[in-house]
Scaffold this active site. Structure first.
Site, PDB file in Angstrom:
ATOM      1  N   LYS A   1       0.842  -1.201   0.000  1.00  0.00           N
ATOM      2  CA  LYS A   1       0.000   0.000   0.000  1.00  0.00           C
ATOM      3  C   LYS A   1       0.879   1.255   0.000  1.00  0.00           C
ATOM      4  O   LYS A   1       0.626   2.208  -0.742  1.00  0.00           O
ATOM      5  CB  LYS A   1      -0.956  -0.014   1.210  1.00  0.00           C
ATOM      6  CG  LYS A   1      -2.058  -1.068   1.061  1.00  0.00           C
ATOM      7  CD  LYS A   1      -2.899  -1.261   2.321  1.00  0.00           C
ATOM      8  CE  LYS A   1      -3.849  -2.448   2.139  1.00  0.00           C
ATOM      9  NZ  LYS A   1      -4.657  -2.758   3.326  1.00  0.00           N
TER      10      LYS A   1
ATOM     11  N   GLN B   1      -4.768  -1.663   9.531  1.00  0.00           N
ATOM     12  CA  GLN B   1      -4.653  -2.988   8.916  1.00  0.00           C
ATOM     13  C   GLN B   1      -5.206  -4.057   9.868  1.00  0.00           C
ATOM     14  O   GLN B   1      -4.871  -4.097  11.051  1.00  0.00           O
ATOM     15  CB  GLN B   1      -3.177  -3.273   8.572  1.00  0.00           C
ATOM     16  CG  GLN B   1      -2.950  -4.543   7.779  1.00  0.00           C
ATOM     17  CD  GLN B   1      -3.538  -4.520   6.370  1.00  0.00           C
ATOM     18  OE1 GLN B   1      -3.712  -3.463   5.780  1.00  0.00           O
ATOM     19  NE2 GLN B   1      -3.871  -5.687   5.845  1.00  0.00           N
TER      20      GLN B   1
ATOM     21  N   ASP C   1     -11.101   2.490   3.633  1.00  0.00           N
ATOM     22  CA  ASP C   1     -11.334   1.043   3.547  1.00  0.00           C
ATOM     23  C   ASP C   1     -12.824   0.742   3.342  1.00  0.00           C
ATOM     24  O   ASP C   1     -13.187  -0.378   2.969  1.00  0.00           O
ATOM     25  CB  ASP C   1     -10.897   0.360   4.857  1.00  0.00           C
ATOM     26  CG  ASP C   1      -9.579  -0.380   4.717  1.00  0.00           C
ATOM     27  OD1 ASP C   1      -9.229  -0.774   3.590  1.00  0.00           O
ATOM     28  OD2 ASP C   1      -8.917  -0.560   5.753  1.00  0.00           O
TER      29      ASP C   1
HETATM   30  N1  GUN Z   1      -6.706  -7.035   6.011  1.00  0.00           N
HETATM   31  C1  GUN Z   1      -6.957  -7.757   4.893  1.00  0.00           C
HETATM   32  N2  GUN Z   1      -7.528  -6.981   3.941  1.00  0.00           N
HETATM   33  C2  GUN Z   1      -7.633  -5.750   4.481  1.00  0.00           C
HETATM   34  C3  GUN Z   1      -8.136  -4.511   3.973  1.00  0.00           C
HETATM   35  O1  GUN Z   1      -8.623  -4.384   2.859  1.00  0.00           O
HETATM   36  N3  GUN Z   1      -8.068  -3.461   4.849  1.00  0.00           N
HETATM   37  C4  GUN Z   1      -7.552  -3.564   6.094  1.00  0.00           C
HETATM   38  N4  GUN Z   1      -7.549  -2.474   6.859  1.00  0.00           N
HETATM   39  N5  GUN Z   1      -7.090  -4.692   6.587  1.00  0.00           N
HETATM   40  C5  GUN Z   1      -7.123  -5.782   5.776  1.00  0.00           C
END
Ligand code: GUN
Length: 296
Positions: free
Chosen positions: A53, A97, A120
């Site tokens: 990211k 996350q 998100d």
């Molecule tokens: N863990 C796995 N996929 C995601 C996501 O799209 N966002 C976040 N914040 N955590 C994750």
């Protein structure tokens, strides 16, 4: 012959489009979009996702901030950091996350995020707005799938769409989005799950199958109508001693067995996966430009 949906190429194209838009905004003297990420602990998968990211932010011309905590961070410390990010005018959007350590209430953390910065799309305000068709941040996987349907010009209006899986992050939002009055959308949606009877028969009626069960190879040739479109969201790690990593990613679809029947099919890897990070980047740009929620 099936058209193989190339998520990697579409994702690269979208990143390029975002970078061009950011360059244009900055030439106009606007602020650089800024995404922050909170990472707790050292889970291998989460480390990789967050590193990707941050890397994508660079490619898109965004500023990024990574805030790290050890596993023993308290819920109060985390909530306090979220409060600071909510109030920080330079931060357009941020993510925490997941998963989080067990002593932290994930839902409480998600609900502490200002929905206007929830890129998100996990906050109930964004999920609720999505379900009634209001402007909102749509979560990464459903948003990536919609973008693939759009860019490949896949016809969804009036189509029978079968969704396999009812998770909060894929199956449920995907059902809402495919039935909404929009393009893509306007489909007749059936959601199947572990208690569904006659799943094979239901799938055989489908013009579009979106498989998000986490069950490798579940969709087989006897479940596919000739000319159907299949979107494979499965990403299960299966042991593979021939790989350096010791595993490979397996989708929910028996790709080799069904490919010849399909009009469009997305592979694993290289289909939906690469789209998820660009969905986050698109949401961050939308947050920065006030396109979903007007800036204060
Ligand atoms: N863990 C796995 N996929 C995601 C996501 O799209 N966002 C976040 N914040 N955590 C994750």
């Amino acid at each position: 012959m099936a058209t193989i949906i190339d998520g990697k190429a579409v994702a690269a194209q979208i990143k390029k489009e975002i970078a061009e838009e950011v360059a244009r905004l900055m030439a106009e003297g606007q602020k650089q979009p800024h995404l922050a990420a909170i990472l707790v602990g050292h889970d291998g998968g989460s480390e990789t996702y967050v590193a990707n990211k941050v890397k994508s932010c660079g490619e898109c011309g965004f500023k990024s901030t990574l805030i790290r905590f050890e596993d023993d961070v308290t819920e109060a410390q985390l909530l306090d950091t979220i409060r600071q990010l909510n109030e920080d005018d330079d931060v357009d959007g941020f993510i925490v996350q997941l998963p989080l350590p067990r002593h932290i209430d994930e839902q409480k953390v998600i609900e502490a995020i200002d929905p206007r910065k929830d890129v998100d799309g996990f906050h109930p305000v964004n999920v609720g707005r999505m379900s009634i068709g209001l402007p909102c941040f749509v979560s990464a996987t459903p948003s990536g799938i919609l973008e693939l349907l759009k860019r490949y010009d896949i016809h969804t209006s009036g189509a029978r769409c079968v969704i396999l899986g009812r998770s909060n992050i894929v199956g449920k939002p995907m059902a809402m989005l495919m039935m909404q009055k929009a393009t893509p959308g306007d489909s007749t949606v059936t959601v199947c799950h572990s208690h569904t009877k006659d799943i094979k028969e239901i799938c055989r009626e489908a013009d579009i199958i979106i498989a998000a069960l986490g069950s490798p190879g579940f969709v087989t040739a006897d479940m596919v109508k000739p000319g159907a479109t299949i979107i494979d969201v499965g990403t299960t790690r299966v042991p593979d001693s021939s790989r350096k990593s010791g595993f490979r990613l397996s989708g929910d679809v028996d790709f080799a067995g069904v490919e010849h029947l399909c009009r469009y099919i997305s592979p694993v890897p290289g289909g939906v996966g690469p789209m998820t990070i660009v969905s986050l980047m698109r949401n961050t740009l939308l947050a920065a430009t006030g396109k979903v929620y007007p800036k204060k």
